[in-house]
Design a protein around this motif. Structure first.
Motif, PDB file in Angstrom:
ATOM      1  N   CYS A   1       5.727   4.626 -22.384  1.00  0.00           N
ATOM      2  CA  CYS A   1       6.972   3.884 -22.597  1.00  0.00           C
ATOM      3  C   CYS A   1       8.166   4.836 -22.685  1.00  0.00           C
ATOM      4  O   CYS A   1       9.240   4.539 -22.159  1.00  0.00           O
ATOM      5  CB  CYS A   1       6.844   3.046 -23.869  1.00  0.00           C
ATOM      6  SG  CYS A   1       8.117   1.797 -24.046  1.00  0.00           S
ATOM      7  N   LEU A   2       7.991   5.965 -23.323  1.00  0.00           N
ATOM      8  CA  LEU A   2       9.062   6.948 -23.425  1.00  0.00           C
ATOM      9  C   LEU A   2       9.450   7.471 -22.042  1.00  0.00           C
ATOM     10  O   LEU A   2      10.629   7.637 -21.743  1.00  0.00           O
ATOM     11  CB  LEU A   2       8.616   8.104 -24.325  1.00  0.00           C
ATOM     12  CG  LEU A   2       9.652   9.170 -24.632  1.00  0.00           C
ATOM     13  CD1 LEU A   2      10.831   8.571 -25.403  1.00  0.00           C
ATOM     14  CD2 LEU A   2       9.021  10.294 -25.438  1.00  0.00           C
ATOM     15  N   LYS A   3       8.468   7.688 -21.190  1.00  0.00           N
ATOM     16  CA  LYS A   3       8.731   8.226 -19.848  1.00  0.00           C
ATOM     17  C   LYS A   3       9.274   7.176 -18.877  1.00  0.00           C
ATOM     18  O   LYS A   3      10.187   7.450 -18.104  1.00  0.00           O
ATOM     19  CB  LYS A   3       7.458   8.836 -19.273  1.00  0.00           C
ATOM     20  CG  LYS A   3       7.663   9.476 -17.914  1.00  0.00           C
ATOM     21  CD  LYS A   3       6.540  10.396 -17.565  1.00  0.00           C
ATOM     22  CE  LYS A   3       6.720  11.062 -16.222  1.00  0.00           C
ATOM     23  NZ  LYS A   3       7.756  12.062 -16.175  1.00  0.00           N
ATOM     24  N   PHE A   4       8.719   5.949 -18.925  1.00  0.00           N
ATOM     25  CA  PHE A   4       9.059   4.944 -17.919  1.00  0.00           C
ATOM     26  C   PHE A   4       9.828   3.743 -18.468  1.00  0.00           C
ATOM     27  O   PHE A   4      10.260   2.892 -17.696  1.00  0.00           O
ATOM     28  CB  PHE A   4       7.782   4.450 -17.221  1.00  0.00           C
ATOM     29  CG  PHE A   4       7.069   5.530 -16.464  1.00  0.00           C
ATOM     30  CD1 PHE A   4       7.539   5.960 -15.238  1.00  0.00           C
ATOM     31  CD2 PHE A   4       5.932   6.120 -16.983  1.00  0.00           C
ATOM     32  CE1 PHE A   4       6.891   6.969 -14.538  1.00  0.00           C
ATOM     33  CE2 PHE A   4       5.270   7.130 -16.290  1.00  0.00           C
ATOM     34  CZ  PHE A   4       5.761   7.555 -15.070  1.00  0.00           C
ATOM     35  N   GLY A   5       9.950   3.614 -19.781  1.00  0.00           N
ATOM     36  CA  GLY A   5      10.602   2.452 -20.372  1.00  0.00           C
ATOM     37  C   GLY A   5       9.639   1.286 -20.442  1.00  0.00           C
ATOM     38  O   GLY A   5       8.426   1.451 -20.335  1.00  0.00           O
ATOM     39  N   GLY A   6      10.169   0.099 -20.642  1.00  0.00           N
ATOM     40  CA  GLY A   6       9.347  -1.099 -20.708  1.00  0.00           C
ATOM     41  C   GLY A   6       9.206  -1.616 -22.129  1.00  0.00           C
ATOM     42  O   GLY A   6       9.829  -1.123 -23.057  1.00  0.00           O
ATOM     43  N   ARG A   7       8.377  -2.637 -22.267  1.00  0.00           N
ATOM     44  CA  ARG A   7       8.160  -3.303 -23.555  1.00  0.00           C
ATOM     45  C   ARG A   7       6.755  -2.955 -24.034  1.00  0.00           C
ATOM     46  O   ARG A   7       5.771  -3.439 -23.497  1.00  0.00           O
ATOM     47  CB  ARG A   7       8.319  -4.814 -23.382  1.00  0.00           C
ATOM     48  CG  ARG A   7       8.175  -5.617 -24.653  1.00  0.00           C
ATOM     49  CD  ARG A   7       8.411  -7.092 -24.377  1.00  0.00           C
ATOM     50  NE  ARG A   7       7.353  -7.689 -23.591  1.00  0.00           N
ATOM     51  CZ  ARG A   7       6.336  -8.411 -24.093  1.00  0.00           C
ATOM     52  NH1 ARG A   7       6.281  -8.653 -25.365  1.00  0.00           N
ATOM     53  NH2 ARG A   7       5.422  -8.908 -23.303  1.00  0.00           N
ATOM     54  N   ARG A   8       6.687  -2.081 -25.051  1.00  0.00           N
ATOM     55  CA  ARG A   8       5.393  -1.650 -25.568  1.00  0.00           C
ATOM     56  C   ARG A   8       4.837  -2.704 -26.504  1.00  0.00           C
ATOM     57  O   ARG A   8       5.577  -3.340 -27.246  1.00  0.00           O
ATOM     58  CB  ARG A   8       5.543  -0.326 -26.312  1.00  0.00           C
ATOM     59  CG  ARG A   8       4.216   0.261 -26.744  1.00  0.00           C
ATOM     60  CD  ARG A   8       4.348   1.722 -27.125  1.00  0.00           C
ATOM     61  NE  ARG A   8       5.326   1.990 -28.132  1.00  0.00           N
ATOM     62  CZ  ARG A   8       5.035   2.284 -29.391  1.00  0.00           C
ATOM     63  NH1 ARG A   8       3.797   2.330 -29.800  1.00  0.00           N
ATOM     64  NH2 ARG A   8       5.998   2.542 -30.233  1.00  0.00           N
ATOM     65  N   TRP A   9       3.525  -2.889 -26.483  1.00  0.00           N
ATOM     66  CA  TRP A   9       2.864  -3.846 -27.368  1.00  0.00           C
ATOM     67  C   TRP A   9       1.567  -3.244 -27.902  1.00  0.00           C
ATOM     68  O   TRP A   9       1.027  -2.294 -27.348  1.00  0.00           O
ATOM     69  CB  TRP A   9       2.576  -5.172 -26.653  1.00  0.00           C
ATOM     70  CG  TRP A   9       1.918  -5.035 -25.315  1.00  0.00           C
ATOM     71  CD1 TRP A   9       2.538  -5.005 -24.103  1.00  0.00           C
ATOM     72  CD2 TRP A   9       0.518  -4.893 -25.057  1.00  0.00           C
ATOM     73  NE1 TRP A   9       1.606  -4.848 -23.104  1.00  0.00           N
ATOM     74  CE2 TRP A   9       0.354  -4.780 -23.661  1.00  0.00           C
ATOM     75  CE3 TRP A   9      -0.614  -4.859 -25.856  1.00  0.00           C
ATOM     76  CZ2 TRP A   9      -0.887  -4.636 -23.059  1.00  0.00           C
ATOM     77  CZ3 TRP A   9      -1.853  -4.706 -25.257  1.00  0.00           C
ATOM     78  CH2 TRP A   9      -1.977  -4.610 -23.876  1.00  0.00           C
ATOM     79  N   SER A  10       1.107  -3.820 -29.023  1.00  0.00           N
ATOM     80  CA  SER A  10      -0.139  -3.380 -29.636  1.00  0.00           C
ATOM     81  C   SER A  10      -0.863  -4.592 -30.202  1.00  0.00           C
ATOM     82  O   SER A  10      -0.244  -5.484 -30.781  1.00  0.00           O
ATOM     83  CB  SER A  10       0.145  -2.387 -30.767  1.00  0.00           C
ATOM     84  OG  SER A  10      -1.052  -2.076 -31.453  1.00  0.00           O
ATOM     85  N   LEU A  11      -2.165  -4.606 -30.030  1.00  0.00           N
ATOM     86  CA  LEU A  11      -3.008  -5.672 -30.573  1.00  0.00           C
ATOM     87  C   LEU A  11      -3.946  -5.092 -31.635  1.00  0.00           C
ATOM     88  O   LEU A  11      -4.989  -5.659 -31.933  1.00  0.00           O
ATOM     89  CB  LEU A  11      -3.827  -6.326 -29.452  1.00  0.00           C
ATOM     90  CG  LEU A  11      -3.041  -6.816 -28.236  1.00  0.00           C
ATOM     91  CD1 LEU A  11      -3.970  -7.404 -27.195  1.00  0.00           C
ATOM     92  CD2 LEU A  11      -1.984  -7.812 -28.650  1.00  0.00           C
ATOM     93  N   ALA A  12      -3.558  -3.976 -32.212  1.00  0.00           N
ATOM     94  CA  ALA A  12      -4.415  -3.257 -33.159  1.00  0.00           C
ATOM     95  C   ALA A  12      -4.793  -4.101 -34.366  1.00  0.00           C
ATOM     96  O   ALA A  12      -5.864  -3.912 -34.942  1.00  0.00           O
ATOM     97  CB  ALA A  12      -3.737  -1.970 -33.602  1.00  0.00           C
ATOM     98  N   ASP A  13      -3.951  -5.048 -34.737  1.00  0.00           N
ATOM     99  CA  ASP A  13      -4.228  -5.845 -35.938  1.00  0.00           C
ATOM    100  C   ASP A  13      -5.127  -7.054 -35.662  1.00  0.00           C
ATOM    101  O   ASP A  13      -5.500  -7.763 -36.589  1.00  0.00           O
ATOM    102  CB  ASP A  13      -2.922  -6.304 -36.585  1.00  0.00           C
ATOM    103  CG  ASP A  13      -2.069  -7.178 -35.672  1.00  0.00           C
ATOM    104  OD1 ASP A  13      -2.201  -7.075 -34.438  1.00  0.00           O
ATOM    105  OD2 ASP A  13      -1.262  -7.953 -36.204  1.00  0.00           O
TER     106      ASP A  13
END
Length: 104
Positions: free
Chosen positions: A65-77
């Protein structure tokens, strides 16, 4: 299947050279494309479908995300059972992306 296996990713509609660069980027990290080892094991693997890029951990998704941008998401929970449900996954992705936009 990737939706049920990967807990971290970035949504981004890349085009042209930026898309090609994004596809080559995981190889520089020595990540193997997930389709070469189909299953729930995602450690050391990555996957891309449409505008969604899937990664084995939060750190790799953040670096992408830092390199290319975009919307980061996580399903860790999410629990293993919740990972099987599309509604639960999409709600968690939305919450995660909303949290990324929030200060602090």
């Amino acid at each position: 299947m990737a939706n049920k296996a990967f807990r971290h990713g970035v949504d981004h509609d890349l085009a042209g050279q930026q898309f090609s660069d994004a596809l080559a980027w995981p190889k520089t990290l020595q990540l193997t494309h997930w389709m070469e080892h189909h299953g729930n094991q995602v450690r050391g693997r990555w996957f891309q479908f449409g505008g969604r890029f899937y990664f084995p951990d939060e750190e790799t998704a953040a670096a992408f995300c830092l390199k290319f941008g975009g919307r980061r998401w996580s399903l860790a929970d999410l629990t293993t059972q919740q990972m099987l449900t599309k509604v639960a996954r999409e709600a968690a992705r939305q919450r995660s992306a909303d949290n990324e936009k929030s200060p602090g």
